[in-house]
Design a protein around this motif. Structure first.
Motif, mmCIF file in Angstrom:
data_model
loop_
_atom_site.group_PDB
_atom_site.id
_atom_site.type_symbol
_atom_site.label_atom_id
_atom_site.label_comp_id
_atom_site.label_asym_id
_atom_site.label_seq_id
_atom_site.Cartn_x
_atom_site.Cartn_y
_atom_site.Cartn_z
ATOM 1 N N ILE A 27 37.327 50.436 45.565
ATOM 2 C CA ILE A 27 38.395 49.928 46.442
ATOM 3 C C ILE A 27 37.949 49.768 47.895
ATOM 4 C CG2 ILE A 27 40.671 50.456 47.427
ATOM 5 C CD1 ILE A 27 41.402 51.664 44.685
ATOM 6 N N SER A 49 36.144 45.415 38.785
ATOM 7 C CA SER A 49 37.262 46.360 38.717
ATOM 8 C C SER A 49 38.219 45.979 37.591
ATOM 9 C CB SER A 49 38.012 46.389 40.054
ATOM 10 O OG SER A 49 39.105 47.271 40.002
ATOM 11 N N THR A 81 44.393 49.804 43.931
ATOM 12 C CA THR A 81 43.715 48.509 44.041
ATOM 13 C C THR A 81 44.690 47.419 44.452
ATOM 14 O OG1 THR A 81 42.132 49.162 42.317
ATOM 15 C CG2 THR A 81 42.292 46.820 42.827
#
Length: 210
Positions: A27, A49, A81
């Protein structure tokens, strides 16, 4: 509370949990590259991700590595996220030259508000000794849509895309895709309410029995 934490960290050393930790670690890197105009690198990171999010659940079910921590860690990684993306995309859209794009930036606050509520709500439930349930199917679908749309916007979005020299998404298409993601997010948020209500009722019944 101690029993809850003990139960939460029971059998927590699994590959799916490692993938969720990786998502959380990615992140700040994603946020740094996106804010500093390294949009292609940011798009690649968010793509990685998204893949870890896709595979951790499949691995957990296939190899019987479902854990209580994973049921919490997976949605937390998603929400952190999404909150990061929502904040940065809001900033990017506000900096655009096109007045319509600047005005549309406020839509990203819907994503931010929903996931902030979920994070705070989850923390309150844990503090009350209630373990939040696993993500609903609507939540997983909404997350997949969000990732897909954001990758397209970061790559080809007007005024913000990294690959607009190859192709630029029309403004109307950009807005449409983001709105579809917003609708999916709202539906997912609504789908959590019955589950949370049932958990609260069940917890109250347990307390009364004590």
């Amino acid at each position: 509370m101690k029993d809850l934490l003990k139960d939460l960290f029971s059998n927590w050393k699994t590959i799916p949990n490692l993938l969720s930790f990786i998502r959380i670690i990615l992140i700040p890197f994603f946020g740094y590259y996106l804010l500093n105009g390294k949009l292609l690198v940011a798009a690649i990171i968010i793509g990685i991700s998204g893949l870890t999010d896709l595979f951790d659940g499949k691995i957990a079910r296939h190899f019987n590595q479902v854990s209580n921590l994973g049921k919490v860690l997976d949605p937390v990684a998603d929400k952190l996220t999404i909150i990061t993306i929502a904040i940065i995309m809001f900033i990017k859209f506000r900096q655009a030259d096109d007045q319509m794009i600047r005005a549309f930036s406020w839509v990203f606050l819907i994503f931010l508000l929903k996931d902030l509520i979920m994070v705070v709500g989850g923390a309150v439930m844990i503090s009350l000794g209630i373990r939040p349930g696993a993500a609903e199917i609507y939540g997983k679908v909404a997350t997949c849509i969000f990732y897909g749309v954001m990758i397209l916007v970061i790559a080809f979005g007007p005024s913000v895309g990294a690959l607009t020299s190859f192709w630029t998404m029309p403004v109307w298409l950009t807005f449409t895709l983001v709105i579809i993601s917003v609708i999916a997010t709202i539906v997912a948020f609504a789908s959590y309410m019955p589950t949370i209500y049932k958990q609260l009722i069940t917890d109250r019944k347990k307390e009364k029995k004590k």
